[in-house]
Design a protein around this motif. Sequence first.
Motif, PDB file in Angstrom:
ATOM      1  N   UNK A 114       7.256  -3.302  -5.990  1.00 15.31           N
ATOM      2  CA  UNK A 114       8.295  -2.837  -5.087  1.00 15.31           C
ATOM      3  C   UNK A 114       8.596  -1.351  -5.178  1.00 15.31           C
ATOM      4  N   UNK A 115       8.032  -0.674  -6.173  1.00 11.83           N
ATOM      5  CA  UNK A 115       8.236   0.767  -6.324  1.00 11.83           C
ATOM      6  C   UNK A 115       7.042   1.343  -7.074  1.00 11.83           C
ATOM      7  N   UNK A 116       6.707   2.578  -6.764  1.00 12.87           N
ATOM      8  CA  UNK A 116       5.597   3.189  -7.497  1.00 12.87           C
ATOM      9  C   UNK A 116       6.132   3.832  -8.769  1.00 12.87           C
ATOM     10  N   UNK A 117       5.225   4.107  -9.693  1.00  9.67           N
ATOM     11  CA  UNK A 117       5.600   4.786 -10.920  1.00  9.67           C
ATOM     12  C   UNK A 117       6.087   3.879 -12.032  1.00  9.67           C
ATOM     13  N   UNK A 118       5.843   2.592 -11.933  1.00  8.93           N
ATOM     14  CA  UNK A 118       6.247   1.683 -13.006  1.00  8.93           C
ATOM     15  C   UNK A 118       5.248   1.778 -14.153  1.00  8.93           C
ATOM     16  N   UNK A 119       5.726   1.608 -15.367  1.00 10.59           N
ATOM     17  CA  UNK A 119       4.864   1.733 -16.545  1.00 10.59           C
ATOM     18  C   UNK A 119       3.787   0.657 -16.573  1.00 10.59           C
ATOM     19  N   UNK A 120       4.085  -0.546 -16.092  1.00 12.79           N
ATOM     20  CA  UNK A 120       3.085  -1.605 -16.046  1.00 12.79           C
ATOM     21  C   UNK A 120       1.925  -1.216 -15.128  1.00 12.79           C
ATOM     22  N   UNK A 121       2.238  -0.540 -14.037  1.00 13.70           N
ATOM     23  CA  UNK A 121       1.189  -0.076 -13.121  1.00 13.70           C
ATOM     24  C   UNK A 121       0.302   0.959 -13.802  1.00 13.70           C
ATOM     25  N   UNK A 122       0.906   1.876 -14.547  1.00  8.07           N
ATOM     26  CA  UNK A 122       0.114   2.889 -15.243  1.00  8.07           C
ATOM     27  C   UNK A 122      -0.722   2.276 -16.358  1.00  8.07           C
ATOM     28  N   UNK A 123      -0.190   1.275 -17.034  1.00  9.50           N
ATOM     29  CA  UNK A 123      -0.975   0.574 -18.059  1.00  9.50           C
ATOM     30  C   UNK A 123      -2.159  -0.140 -17.429  1.00  9.50           C
ATOM     31  N   UNK A 126     -15.828   6.065  -7.766  1.00 12.31           N
ATOM     32  CA  UNK A 126     -15.509   4.679  -8.109  1.00 12.31           C
ATOM     33  C   UNK A 126     -14.175   4.598  -8.833  1.00 12.31           C
ATOM     34  N   UNK A 127     -13.983   5.468  -9.810  1.00 14.23           N
ATOM     35  CA  UNK A 127     -12.723   5.478 -10.558  1.00 14.23           C
ATOM     36  C   UNK A 127     -11.542   5.817  -9.659  1.00 14.23           C
ATOM     37  N   UNK A 128     -11.719   6.760  -8.773  1.00 14.60           N
ATOM     38  CA  UNK A 128     -10.624   7.151  -7.887  1.00 14.60           C
ATOM     39  C   UNK A 128     -10.259   6.009  -6.945  1.00 14.60           C
ATOM     40  N   UNK A 129     -11.266   5.356  -6.396  1.00 13.41           N
ATOM     41  CA  UNK A 129     -11.006   4.216  -5.507  1.00 13.41           C
ATOM     42  C   UNK A 129     -10.320   3.065  -6.225  1.00 13.41           C
ATOM     43  N   UNK A 130     -10.806   2.746  -7.424  1.00 14.58           N
ATOM     44  CA  UNK A 130     -10.168   1.692  -8.206  1.00 14.58           C
ATOM     45  C   UNK A 130      -8.747   2.084  -8.597  1.00 14.58           C
ATOM     46  N   UNK A 131      -8.561   3.345  -8.950  1.00 15.03           N
ATOM     47  CA  UNK A 131      -7.229   3.814  -9.317  1.00 15.03           C
ATOM     48  C   UNK A 131      -6.245   3.711  -8.168  1.00 15.03           C
ATOM     49  N   UNK A 132      -6.684   4.099  -6.968  1.00 22.66           N
ATOM     50  CA  UNK A 132      -5.810   3.965  -5.811  1.00 22.66           C
ATOM     51  C   UNK A 132      -5.483   2.506  -5.530  1.00 22.66           C
ATOM     52  N   UNK A 133      -6.469   1.622  -5.704  1.00 19.91           N
ATOM     53  CA  UNK A 133      -6.224   0.193  -5.488  1.00 19.91           C
ATOM     54  C   UNK A 133      -5.197  -0.342  -6.481  1.00 19.91           C
ATOM     55  N   UNK A 134      -5.297   0.069  -7.736  1.00 12.87           N
ATOM     56  CA  UNK A 134      -4.331  -0.375  -8.744  1.00 12.87           C
ATOM     57  C   UNK A 134      -2.937   0.161  -8.433  1.00 12.87           C
ATOM     58  N   UNK A 186       2.625  15.454   1.127  1.00 15.38           N
ATOM     59  CA  UNK A 186       3.079  15.641  -0.253  1.00 15.38           C
ATOM     60  C   UNK A 186       3.319  14.300  -0.946  1.00 15.38           C
ATOM     61  N   UNK A 187       3.860  13.347  -0.224  1.00  7.07           N
ATOM     62  CA  UNK A 187       4.082  12.021  -0.805  1.00  7.07           C
ATOM     63  C   UNK A 187       2.754  11.343  -1.131  1.00  7.07           C
ATOM     64  N   UNK A 188       1.791  11.435  -0.227  1.00  2.00           N
ATOM     65  CA  UNK A 188       0.477  10.827  -0.474  1.00  2.00           C
ATOM     66  C   UNK A 188      -0.245  11.504  -1.626  1.00  2.00           C
ATOM     67  N   UNK A 189      -0.144  12.827  -1.705  1.00  2.40           N
ATOM     68  CA  UNK A 189      -0.758  13.546  -2.825  1.00  2.40           C
ATOM     69  C   UNK A 189      -0.093  13.193  -4.149  1.00  2.40           C
ATOM     70  N   UNK A 190       1.217  13.078  -4.147  1.00  2.12           N
ATOM     71  CA  UNK A 190       1.934  12.697  -5.352  1.00  2.12           C
ATOM     72  C   UNK A 190       1.622  11.264  -5.776  1.00  2.12           C
ATOM     73  N   UNK A 191       1.452  10.377  -4.804  1.00  2.00           N
ATOM     74  CA  UNK A 191       1.120   8.988  -5.108  1.00  2.00           C
ATOM     75  C   UNK A 191      -0.280   8.872  -5.699  1.00  2.00           C
ATOM     76  N   UNK A 192      -1.226   9.637  -5.172  1.00  2.00           N
ATOM     77  CA  UNK A 192      -2.615   9.522  -5.611  1.00  2.00           C
ATOM     78  C   UNK A 192      -2.949  10.406  -6.811  1.00  2.00           C
ATOM     79  N   UNK A 193      -2.044  11.274  -7.235  1.00  2.00           N
ATOM     80  CA  UNK A 193      -2.321  12.182  -8.350  1.00  2.00           C
ATOM     81  C   UNK A 193      -2.661  11.463  -9.658  1.00  2.00           C
ATOM     82  N   UNK A 194      -1.959  10.387 -10.051  1.00  2.00           N
ATOM     83  CA  UNK A 194      -2.360   9.705 -11.285  1.00  2.00           C
ATOM     84  C   UNK A 194      -3.767   9.115 -11.205  1.00  2.00           C
ATOM     85  N   UNK A 195      -4.140   8.603 -10.042  1.00  2.00           N
ATOM     86  CA  UNK A 195      -5.485   8.051  -9.884  1.00  2.00           C
ATOM     87  C   UNK A 195      -6.534   9.153  -9.984  1.00  2.00           C
TER      88      UNK A 195
END
Length: 89
Positions: free
Chosen positions: A62-71, A45-53, A8-17
């Motif tokens: 230091x934490x996921x879900x930061x706005x700079x990361x989403x930008x 390609x997009x999914x792989x790049x998204x996961x890398x970002x 569930x954590x991995x799915x939640x982490x990769x959902x934005x990508x």
Amino acid sequence: MDAIDLLWHLLGFSAPAAAMALAMTVIGRWLPGAPAAPFWRRLATHFGLGLAVLLAGLVLGGADGRMLTYAALVLVLATAELGLSARRG
């Protein structure tokens, strides 16, 4: 943490990508010029790049879900879609 929680954590982490990959691939069909790469290759390609970002944002921020990361996710995937949709030649 058991295996189900980890999943569930991995799915939640990769959902934005995954969501951005699908959105950018579908939106890319409306860009001028024919897509140079097939749908599934662009999606992967997009999914792989998204996961890398997202991973880079987690490591550097230091934490996921930061706005700079989403930008950065939006910027990288939009740039990648323009590159994948560009006409060759």
